[in-house]
Design an enzyme around this catalytic site. Structure first.
Site, PDB file in Angstrom:
ATOM      1  N   GLU A 342       0.840  -1.209   0.000  1.00  0.00           N
ATOM      2  CA  GLU A 342       0.000   0.000   0.000  1.00  0.00           C
ATOM      3  C   GLU A 342       0.870   1.253   0.000  1.00  0.00           C
ATOM      4  O   GLU A 342       0.544   2.246  -0.651  1.00  0.00           O
ATOM      5  CB  GLU A 342      -0.978  -0.002   1.181  1.00  0.00           C
ATOM      6  CG  GLU A 342      -1.874  -1.238   1.309  1.00  0.00           C
ATOM      7  CD  GLU A 342      -2.533  -1.701   0.011  1.00  0.00           C
ATOM      8  OE1 GLU A 342      -2.752  -0.865  -0.885  1.00  0.00           O
ATOM      9  OE2 GLU A 342      -2.812  -2.918  -0.115  1.00  0.00           O
ATOM     10  N   TYR A 429      -1.690  -7.796 -11.187  1.00  0.00           N
ATOM     11  CA  TYR A 429      -0.652  -7.750 -10.150  1.00  0.00           C
ATOM     12  C   TYR A 429       0.603  -8.501 -10.589  1.00  0.00           C
ATOM     13  O   TYR A 429       1.700  -7.956 -10.614  1.00  0.00           O
ATOM     14  CB  TYR A 429      -1.171  -8.394  -8.858  1.00  0.00           C
ATOM     15  CG  TYR A 429      -2.242  -7.606  -8.154  1.00  0.00           C
ATOM     16  CD1 TYR A 429      -3.558  -7.636  -8.596  1.00  0.00           C
ATOM     17  CD2 TYR A 429      -1.954  -6.840  -7.037  1.00  0.00           C
ATOM     18  CE1 TYR A 429      -4.553  -6.922  -7.953  1.00  0.00           C
ATOM     19  CE2 TYR A 429      -2.940  -6.126  -6.376  1.00  0.00           C
ATOM     20  CZ  TYR A 429      -4.237  -6.168  -6.835  1.00  0.00           C
ATOM     21  OH  TYR A 429      -5.209  -5.454  -6.190  1.00  0.00           O
TER      22      TYR A 429
HETATM   23  N1  BES Z   1      -5.789  -1.126  -4.519  1.00  0.00           N
HETATM   24  C1  BES Z   1      -5.821  -2.466  -4.061  1.00  0.00           C
HETATM   25  C2  BES Z   1      -7.167  -2.900  -3.568  1.00  0.00           C
HETATM   26  C3  BES Z   1      -8.268  -2.823  -4.588  1.00  0.00           C
HETATM   27  C4  BES Z   1      -8.096  -3.252  -5.886  1.00  0.00           C
HETATM   28  C5  BES Z   1      -9.497  -2.324  -4.226  1.00  0.00           C
HETATM   29  C6  BES Z   1      -9.130  -3.153  -6.811  1.00  0.00           C
HETATM   30  C7  BES Z   1     -10.526  -2.230  -5.140  1.00  0.00           C
HETATM   31  C8  BES Z   1     -10.340  -2.639  -6.433  1.00  0.00           C
HETATM   32  C9  BES Z   1      -4.779  -2.713  -2.987  1.00  0.00           C
HETATM   33  O1  BES Z   1      -3.616  -1.998  -3.160  1.00  0.00           O
HETATM   34  C10 BES Z   1      -4.402  -4.157  -3.029  1.00  0.00           C
HETATM   35  O2  BES Z   1      -3.889  -4.563  -4.027  1.00  0.00           O
HETATM   36  N2  BES Z   1      -4.648  -4.901  -1.967  1.00  0.00           N
HETATM   37  C11 BES Z   1      -4.347  -6.307  -1.885  1.00  0.00           C
HETATM   38  C12 BES Z   1      -3.108  -6.561  -1.087  1.00  0.00           C
HETATM   39  C13 BES Z   1      -1.842  -6.571  -1.815  1.00  0.00           C
HETATM   40  C14 BES Z   1      -0.703  -6.972  -0.863  1.00  0.00           C
HETATM   41  C15 BES Z   1      -1.804  -7.429  -3.039  1.00  0.00           C
HETATM   42  C16 BES Z   1      -5.494  -6.976  -1.149  1.00  0.00           C
HETATM   43  O3  BES Z   1      -6.408  -6.284  -0.722  1.00  0.00           O
HETATM   44  O4  BES Z   1      -5.463  -8.186  -0.992  1.00  0.00           O
HETATM   45 ZN    ZN Z   2      -2.464  -2.717  -4.803  1.00  0.00          ZN
END
Ligand code: BES
Ligand code: ZN
Length: 644
Positions: A342, A429
């Site tokens: 984050e 990702y």
């Molecule tokens: N920005 C994302 C969360 C998100 C993505 C919210 C798409 C709504 C729509 C956040 O940065 C994220 O990727 N969170 C991941 C954790 C990360 C370590 C891969 C999660 O929530 O699991």
């Molecule tokens: Zn993210």
């Protein structure tokens, strides 16, 4: 139809609609949608320098917004909101400052909002029309502007359909106090604020938030000038940097704060705060390491808010205040890489933003790449490598689950007409981070590390597309005599990912040996099981795909001390293994997990696995029926789709 004709048609449509509405005392005829989503404002050549000048000047369509910022763009928002827990409603006024590119109306996105009045800054009523809702995009709110109108104020209220807010009754929270939080990404900010809800739009904002006495409001902004009056407290916030609307965030609860360093700290409920502070001791080191890699941190503060367990995500990079699930409080800091992720978004995502959701990989792929680099700096190369292997496994599983060669398996998404949430998978990702890694490998780390801060600086506070990114990289490579990277091809690739480099981890290869040994009846103690890291444990549980006997599961349970594990990733793998092998005795524990945790990454695969297994499906459906109302709509929406 060209732009001016379209604008004309829409104006006529609106005027006709307003006239009819006025005559009959109600809004009847919906304005025709122009189908013309936001475009990036014309490029400011002076600001962007030479490279940017050559990039697309036509702008890019965001099909998930009905606003038309290319005509009238909101530049600043003033919020004055009252939060009522009794009514589970936010009510108040949003006032917009605008840049007019020659439009006659301001068009905002709304979804599930009640619009009460629209005025100019002097309080004169302005004609407005709320369009017929689109099930994904919501209702466009069109406001007719006078030549003299410099600000527009919308009085509105949220409703039970405001999907971007989750209201928790005391029994869903700590048993004593209620809680409210927002989640904007991808297109949910419009469900609690009328806004031009496209990541191509950037605004600054100020907010005044009135909450019941005893409650604390926090936002991803600078803030906290308080005025106490009997019964209520007013909090004031200021976000001085231009951010995309999906990053506007609010939470209200009986929160407490503890400082970790000058720039960092933690907000949480009193019962969680001490644990969270211990877990996040490294916040400042993370920040320092990130700055070394990415350039100066421009957001003044980096605080973390620990949310109730129903939060549907692991983390959300709201600027200045990352929102995080309590499921990362493992007690041994083994899950803090999520905070690093984050934090990395402070550059990739928040400073340089994907211009629309089809380019989501620009946000997440870059962020995963940076996350692993920062993990490497702080916790070593081996840990970063293990995370990469686990991520690659996730990617392959995700792609295997998708239709062959579907565009969702590649980086260029085609989300038009779909909920953008549906396309936001591991692909952006992991495949995204692999593409960034390919550039690093082609240029060499030293050259790439010079590029990273240059890239973020060049596009600071801008929203960009994949094509603009590719052009920037190609131009940079040429100017600096670096190898040309076939980015266009990589970004276009679908199906099986084929990295040019090897993804492996020595530690995890040893776990594969331990697996074979275990399956042939040898003790895990020979493999140092007591010292296995969270990633090693996770990997071990994950690769046991064959049917196991009760006795073998008991051995795993004992030797990995899973009863005492507080690592939610490890526990999740254990639950999946138990479901696969019909170990019904896990049910009481799993029941507790499903009841309290709302994180979609865990909840969705667990239900999916159970629904598909006749030993579990009835029980799982009962659990879901009991828990559905407790989940955030993001999580319940996904599980609902499984059931359909
Ligand atoms: N920005 C994302 C969360 C998100 C993505 C919210 C798409 C709504 C729509 C956040 O940065 C994220 O990727 N969170 C991941 C954790 C990360 C370590 C891969 C999660 O929530 O699991
Ligand atoms: Zn993210």
């Amino acid at each position: 139809m060209n732009t001016s004709m379209r604008r004309f048609a829409m104006t006529i449509g609106l005027l006709a609609a307003v006239a009819i509405a006025g005559a009959q005392g109600q809004n009847r005829k919906p304005v025709e949608s122009t189908g013309n989503g936001p475009r990036i404002a014309p490029i400011d050549r002076q600001q962007m320098g030479t490279i940017r000048k050559e990039s697309s000047t036509t702008g890019t369509m965001d099909t998930h917004s009905q606003a038309s910022p290319n005509e009238v763009a909101v530049t600043h928002l003033d919020l004055d909101l009252i939060v009522s827990f009794d009514k589970q409603r936010i009510k108040g006024t949003a006032t917009y400052s605008m840049r007019n590119h020659g439009g006659e109306m301001l068009v905002l996105d709304t979804r599930g909002l009640e619009i009460n009045a629209v005025t100019d800054e002097a309080g004169n009523a302005l004609q407005f029309k709320l369009q017929k809702p689109d099930s994904i995009k919501g209702s466009a709110l069109a406001v007719m502007l006078d030549k003299a109108t410099s600000k527009v104020a919308v009085r509105y209220s949220t409703t039970v359909n405001s999907a971007g807010l989750q209201w928790l009754a005391p029994e869903q929270n700590d048993g004593k106090t209620p809680f409210l939080y927002s989640q904007g990404q991808a297109i949910l900010t419009r469900s609690w604020i009328p806004i031009q809800d496209s990541p191509a739009v950037r605004i600054t904002y100020n907010a005044r938030i009135t909450v019941p006495a005893g409650m604390t409001a926090v936002m991803g902004a600078l803030g906290n000038v308080q005025q106490q009056t009997p019964g209520q407290t007013v909090f004031e916030f200021k976000q001085p940097h231009a951010i995309p609307p999906y990053l506007i965030s609010l939470a209200v609860g009986q929160l407490e704060f503890k400082k970790i360093s000058e720039r960092t700290g933690v907000y949480a409920l009193p019962g969680v705060l001490p644990e969270a502070v211990t877990e996040f001791q490294d916040l400042d080191n993370m920040l320092t390491a990130s700055e070394k890699l990415c350039g100066p941190y421009v957001w003044e503060r980096f605080d973390v808010l620990v949310l109730p367990a129903s939060f549907p995500f692991g983390g959300m990079e709201n600027p200045m205040l990352t929102f995080a699930t309590p499921t990362i409080l493992a007690g041994d800091r083994s899950l803090v890489s999520l905070i690093i992720h984050e934090l990395a978004h402070s550059w990739s995502g928040n400073l340089v933003t994907n211009a629309n959701w089809n380019d989501f990989w620009l946000n997440e792929g870059w962020t995963v790449y940076l996350e692993r680099r920062i993990v490497e700096m702080l916790y070593g190369k081996e840990t970063a490598e293990m995370m990469t292997v686990l991520g690659f496994q996730d990617l392959k599983a995700t792609i295997a689950d998708m239709p062959v060669q579907h565009s969702d398996t590649g980086l260029r998404l085609h989300l038009e007409g779909r909920d953008p949430d549906d396309g936001m998978t591991d692909v952006a990702y992991e495949r995204g981070s692999m593409v960034i890694k390919e550039i690093e490998l082609a240029w060499g780390r030293e050259a790439f590390d010079t590029f990273i801060p240059h890239y973020f600086k060049s596009f600071s506070f801008r929203s960009i597309t994949t094509d603009e990114f590719i052009l920037f990289v190609d131009t940079y490579a040429e100017a600096n005599h670096l190898k040309k990277v076939e980015l266009r091809e990589m970004v276009a690739a679908v199906g099986e990912p084929r990295p040019s480099f090897k993804i492996a981890s020595g530690s995890l290869m040893a776990i594969e040996k331990a697996r074979i040994a275990f399956l042939t009846g040898r003790p895990l103690t020979d493999y140092g099981v007591a010292k296995w890291s969270a990633q090693e444990r996770q990997y071990f549980l994950r690769i046991l795909t064959e049917a196991l006997k009760e006795e073998q599961l008991n051995i795993i349970n004992e030797t990995l001390k899973l009863k005492h594990s507080k690592n939610s990733e490890v526990n999740f793998e254990w639950y999946m293994l138990c479901i696969r092998n019909n170990r019904l005795s896990i049910r009481p524990e799993l029941e507790g997990f499903l009841r309290t945790v709302g994180r979609r990454k865990f909840i969705l695969p667990l239900y999916k696995e159970m629904f598909a297994n006749s030993e579990w499906s009835i029980w799982a459906k009962e659990q879901y029926a009991n828990n559905r109302a407790r989940y955030h709509s993001i999580t319940s929406g996904s599980v609902d789709r499984l059931l359909q």
